[in-house]
Write a protein that holds these residues in place. Structure first.
Motif, mmCIF file in Angstrom:
data_model
loop_
_atom_site.group_PDB
_atom_site.id
_atom_site.type_symbol
_atom_site.label_atom_id
_atom_site.label_comp_id
_atom_site.label_asym_id
_atom_site.label_seq_id
_atom_site.Cartn_x
_atom_site.Cartn_y
_atom_site.Cartn_z
ATOM 1 N N LYS A 4 -33.070 -35.844 15.385
ATOM 2 C CA LYS A 4 -32.550 -36.355 16.659
ATOM 3 C C LYS A 4 -33.611 -37.116 17.438
ATOM 4 C CE LYS A 4 -29.918 -34.794 20.708
ATOM 5 N NZ LYS A 4 -29.351 -33.611 21.396
ATOM 6 N N ILE A 5 -34.868 -36.633 17.419
ATOM 7 C CA ILE A 5 -35.915 -37.269 18.228
ATOM 8 C C ILE A 5 -36.709 -38.315 17.456
ATOM 9 C CG2 ILE A 5 -36.145 -35.213 19.669
ATOM 10 C CD1 ILE A 5 -38.712 -34.553 18.168
ATOM 11 N N TYR A 6 -36.685 -38.241 16.126
ATOM 12 C CA TYR A 6 -37.492 -39.158 15.313
ATOM 13 C C TYR A 6 -37.198 -40.629 15.582
ATOM 14 C CZ TYR A 6 -38.504 -41.947 11.150
ATOM 15 O OH TYR A 6 -38.885 -42.940 10.305
ATOM 16 N N PRO A 7 -35.918 -41.081 15.629
ATOM 17 C CA PRO A 7 -35.668 -42.514 15.850
ATOM 18 C C PRO A 7 -36.264 -43.027 17.163
ATOM 19 C CG PRO A 7 -33.676 -41.432 15.065
ATOM 20 C CD PRO A 7 -34.651 -40.349 15.408
ATOM 21 N N GLY A 8 -36.178 -42.226 18.231
ATOM 22 C CA GLY A 8 -36.716 -42.666 19.509
ATOM 23 C C GLY A 8 -38.222 -42.814 19.483
ATOM 24 N N ILE A 9 -38.915 -41.873 18.829
ATOM 25 C CA ILE A 9 -40.376 -41.953 18.735
ATOM 26 C C ILE A 9 -40.784 -43.128 17.857
ATOM 27 C CG2 ILE A 9 -42.448 -40.731 17.988
ATOM 28 C CD1 ILE A 9 -40.998 -38.117 18.617
ATOM 29 N N LEU A 10 -40.069 -43.316 16.744
ATOM 30 C CA LEU A 10 -40.377 -44.440 15.862
ATOM 31 C C LEU A 10 -40.207 -45.765 16.590
ATOM 32 C CD1 LEU A 10 -41.066 -45.471 13.019
ATOM 33 C CD2 LEU A 10 -38.628 -45.389 12.490
ATOM 34 N N ASN A 11 -39.181 -45.891 17.414
ATOM 35 C CA ASN A 11 -38.943 -47.113 18.176
ATOM 36 C C ASN A 11 -40.092 -47.378 19.153
ATOM 37 O OD1 ASN A 11 -37.150 -49.358 19.142
ATOM 38 N ND2 ASN A 11 -37.240 -48.167 21.030
ATOM 39 N N ILE A 12 -40.635 -46.336 19.764
ATOM 40 C CA ILE A 12 -41.779 -46.488 20.672
ATOM 41 C C ILE A 12 -42.982 -47.046 19.920
ATOM 42 C CG2 ILE A 12 -43.462 -45.209 22.056
ATOM 43 C CD1 ILE A 12 -41.161 -43.306 22.822
ATOM 44 N N LEU A 13 -43.246 -46.526 18.732
ATOM 45 C CA LEU A 13 -44.386 -47.016 17.939
ATOM 46 C C LEU A 13 -44.176 -48.466 17.512
ATOM 47 C CD1 LEU A 13 -45.085 -43.927 15.632
ATOM 48 C CD2 LEU A 13 -46.214 -44.548 17.769
ATOM 49 N N GLN A 14 -42.973 -48.770 17.037
ATOM 50 C CA GLN A 14 -42.688 -50.139 16.587
ATOM 51 C C GLN A 14 -42.808 -51.130 17.737
ATOM 52 O OE1 GLN A 14 -38.776 -49.338 15.024
ATOM 53 N NE2 GLN A 14 -39.503 -49.260 12.903
ATOM 54 N N THR A 15 -42.313 -50.759 18.907
ATOM 55 C CA THR A 15 -42.309 -51.665 20.064
ATOM 56 C C THR A 15 -43.708 -51.883 20.617
ATOM 57 O OG1 THR A 15 -40.088 -50.911 20.647
ATOM 58 C CG2 THR A 15 -41.345 -52.060 22.352
ATOM 59 N N ASN A 16 -44.501 -50.836 20.710
ATOM 60 C CA ASN A 16 -45.787 -50.922 21.384
ATOM 61 C C ASN A 16 -46.955 -51.293 20.474
ATOM 62 O OD1 ASN A 16 -45.492 -49.760 24.389
ATOM 63 N ND2 ASN A 16 -44.098 -48.624 23.044
ATOM 64 N N LEU A 17 -46.834 -51.022 19.177
ATOM 65 C CA LEU A 17 -47.975 -51.248 18.289
ATOM 66 C C LEU A 17 -47.757 -52.391 17.314
ATOM 67 C CD1 LEU A 17 -48.983 -47.568 17.400
ATOM 68 C CD2 LEU A 17 -49.838 -49.029 19.236
ATOM 69 N N GLU A 18 -46.632 -53.106 17.462
ATOM 70 C CA GLU A 18 -46.316 -54.173 16.507
ATOM 71 C C GLU A 18 -47.394 -55.247 16.497
ATOM 72 O OE1 GLU A 18 -42.726 -57.342 15.466
ATOM 73 O OE2 GLU A 18 -42.483 -55.880 17.079
ATOM 74 N N ASN A 19 -47.898 -55.625 17.682
ATOM 75 C CA ASN A 19 -48.901 -56.682 17.773
ATOM 76 C C ASN A 19 -50.276 -56.131 18.131
ATOM 77 O OD1 ASN A 19 -46.993 -58.798 17.302
ATOM 78 N ND2 ASN A 19 -46.263 -58.513 19.423
ATOM 79 N N SER A 20 -50.478 -54.850 17.879
ATOM 80 C CA SER A 20 -51.749 -54.208 18.209
ATOM 81 C C SER A 20 -52.614 -54.108 16.964
ATOM 82 C CB SER A 20 -51.487 -52.816 18.789
ATOM 83 O OG SER A 20 -52.677 -52.079 18.870
ATOM 84 N N ASP A 21 -53.939 -53.990 17.168
ATOM 85 C CA ASP A 21 -54.813 -53.766 16.028
ATOM 86 C C ASP A 21 -54.814 -52.288 15.627
ATOM 87 O OD1 ASP A 21 -56.077 -52.772 18.215
ATOM 88 O OD2 ASP A 21 -58.012 -53.740 17.853
ATOM 89 N N ALA A 22 -54.112 -51.456 16.375
ATOM 90 C CA ALA A 22 -53.988 -50.025 16.073
ATOM 91 C C ALA A 22 -52.705 -49.791 15.291
ATOM 92 C CB ALA A 22 -53.981 -49.211 17.362
ATOM 93 N N ARG A 23 -52.734 -50.047 14.014
ATOM 94 C CA ARG A 23 -51.546 -49.881 13.185
ATOM 95 C C ARG A 23 -51.334 -48.409 12.832
ATOM 96 N NH1 ARG A 23 -52.037 -54.963 8.925
ATOM 97 N NH2 ARG A 23 -51.378 -56.570 10.389
ATOM 98 N N TRP A 24 -50.136 -47.912 13.142
ATOM 99 C CA TRP A 24 -49.863 -46.520 12.824
ATOM 100 C C TRP A 24 -49.597 -46.369 11.336
ATOM 101 C CZ3 TRP A 24 -45.187 -44.562 10.929
ATOM 102 C CH2 TRP A 24 -44.121 -45.449 10.906
ATOM 103 N N SER A 25 -49.979 -45.219 10.791
ATOM 104 C CA SER A 25 -49.876 -44.996 9.358
ATOM 105 C C SER A 25 -48.851 -43.924 9.008
ATOM 106 C CB SER A 25 -51.242 -44.587 8.799
ATOM 107 O OG SER A 25 -51.182 -44.343 7.414
ATOM 108 N N SER A 26 -48.760 -42.861 9.826
ATOM 109 C CA SER A 26 -47.791 -41.813 9.537
ATOM 110 C C SER A 26 -47.354 -41.133 10.828
ATOM 111 C CB SER A 26 -48.370 -40.772 8.566
ATOM 112 O OG SER A 26 -49.410 -40.032 9.170
ATOM 113 N N LEU A 27 -46.154 -40.532 10.769
ATOM 114 C CA LEU A 27 -45.572 -39.854 11.924
ATOM 115 C C LEU A 27 -44.824 -38.616 11.455
ATOM 116 C CD1 LEU A 27 -44.298 -39.530 14.814
ATOM 117 C CD2 LEU A 27 -42.552 -41.176 14.070
ATOM 118 N N THR A 28 -45.199 -37.462 11.978
ATOM 119 C CA THR A 28 -44.465 -36.230 11.715
ATOM 120 C C THR A 28 -44.855 -35.214 12.781
ATOM 121 O OG1 THR A 28 -43.823 -34.627 10.001
ATOM 122 C CG2 THR A 28 -46.153 -35.227 10.128
#
Length: 441
Positions: A4-28
């Motif tokens: 239930k919460i995973y899609p919302g957190i994933l959307n935050i990472l995609q939106t905020n880090l898409e153009n950042s040099d801090a590329r996320w690697s994993s989420l759990t």
């Protein structure tokens, strides 16, 4: 709740880090804390590519956004942690292995190595002969990841396709492990020989010969010499390539959002073996690694059952680098992003934690490490449940000790779809019947 919460957190990472040099690697999420009773549910995001403190991202703002998702779902007691780490699909540079070198595998004239998972048979309509293959990871036998996408749609090569760029020769042990093990055996033989020569000189000088203790030592040295010579003979018999790559997955995701990373090395009958679950006596002698009570595998009884992984279940694997390791399936999937593969979406993978929690003060050894890619994972019933494809490495602070595993059903289904063949697991009585049927056809 995680679904239930995973899609919302994933959307935050995609939106905020898409153009950042801090590329996320994993989420759990994990239970984090020095003791189980004091641990708290924590959303853990690993960041690959830079030091968190210097990255072009507002970590405090990201934390608040993720906490707002948690609060909306009545999870305000959960915490959020950003950790500098990455999911590693690297191939190990060979090291001196204390294990039997036969479990390692690598392409001829390269320094990298991985693990051979097991053996399968492929039956195609166009070829009545069963084709036997060793299974490993795609990134073990192919060049760097950005060069692998072109091979996604490759089908099963024919034996005569020796000039195809993918039909590289493979050795087991890998070239690096062969060289290192050979050097070690020669050194041990030399040292043992000099010790034996010293005893013989002493025997000749002493009027009454050697003492009882020295005679016992001489016999032990003879046994050591014989065993070293047997190992050397076995190793030199494997100097030549044992097969060619005839099919590989490229790196892609299936409809279940699992990453596929496999390669098939066709072998002759003389190099074929049945698939044996890890023997009970090979398991770590530690109560924390104890298998289920009914785990009775002796290492001599093959088992070709495959089963689906279950959350929280005990599992075991034997890899080229780590040897035999036990773990438990993490109760939540991990989202993985591989930025070096253009167009590859986020995937949801199964995570294996070492049997001692990675968050305890005493840091446990990882379930799998570089060089273990391709190793098969077995459950407490001795059934094959998955294949190791990567490790989760934390590069600041205590390591995660976590490993990413592809479910065996997804692995075998993708192999059948890519090759157009029907897959079998080798049982010697069945193999003889199949080959006899092929000759009669």
């Amino acid at each position: 709740m995680w679904k239930k919460i995973y899609p919302g957190i994933l959307n935050i990472l995609q939106t905020n880090l898409e153009n950042s040099d801090a590329r996320w690697s994993s989420l759990t999420a994990f239970l984090c804390g020095p003791e189980e009773v004091k641990s708290k549910p924590t959303v853990v995001v690993t960041i690959d590519g830079t030091i968190i403190g210097r990255a072009n991202a507002n970590w405090a703002q990201l934390t608040l956004q993720i906490q707002s998702v948690l609060t909306k779902n009545d999870l305000q007691d959960w915490e959020v942690e950003f950790a500098y780490g990455k999911v590693s699909f690297s191939r190990a540079v060979p090291i001196m292995s204390t294990r039997n070198a036969g479990d390692s595998l690598g392409v001829v004239d390269t320094k990298f190595t991985g693990s051979m998972g097991g053996f399968i048979g492929l039956s195609t309509v166009s070829n009545t002969q069963m084709r036997w293959c060793a299974v490993t990871a795609h990134h073990v036998v192919r060049p760097e990841p950005e060069d692998t996408v072109e091979f996604q749609s490759d089908l099963l090569l024919q034996p005569q396709d020796t000039s195809h760029p993918r039909a590289v020769k493979v050795r087991s042990p890998s070239p690096g492990d062969y060289k290192d093990t050979l050097a070690r055996l020669i050194k041990e033989l030399d040292m043992n020989g000099k010790t034996r020569e010293g005893l013989e000189v002493r025997r000749a000088k002493q009027h009454r010969g050697l003492s009882a203790r020295q005679e016992s030592e001489a016999k032990e040295l003879e046994n050591v010499q014989r065993k070293l010579e047997e190992k050397l003979a076995w190793l030199t018999s494997r100097e030549q390539p044992f097969g060619r790559v005839v099919a590989c997955s490229g790196l892609h995701a299936n409809e279940r959002s699992h990453m596929l990373d496999w390669a098939l090395v066709e072998v002759g009958r003389e190099n074929l073996c049945q698939n044996y679950p890890i023997a009970f006596h090979e398991l770590p002698d530690d109560p924390g690694h104890a298998p289920p009570e009914d785990y009775q595998w002796d290492g001599r009884s093959p088992n070709n059952k495959i089963e689906r992984m279950k959350l929280g279940e005990w599992v075991v694997m034997r890899g080229r680098t780590s040897g035999t390791r036990t773990g438990r399936v993490h109760k939540l999937p991990v989202a993985v992003k591989r930025w070096e593969i253009p167009g590859l979406p986020e995937t949801l993978e199964w995570l294996i934690a070492p049997t001692r929690s990675a968050w305890e003060p005493a840091e446990p050894a990882a379930f799998a490490k570089s060089g273990d890619s391709g190793a098969w994972v077995y459950n407490g019933a001795g059934a094959i449940v998955g294949q190791v494809i990567a490790e989760g490495k934390r590069e600041v602070g205590r390591d995660f000790g976590l490993s990413i595993v592809t479910p065996v059903h997804d692995l075998f289904q993708d192999i059948e779809e890519a090759t157009g063949a029907e897959l079998y697991l080798p049982m010697f009585d069945e193999m003889e019947e199949m080959e006899e049927f092929g000759r009669e056809s």
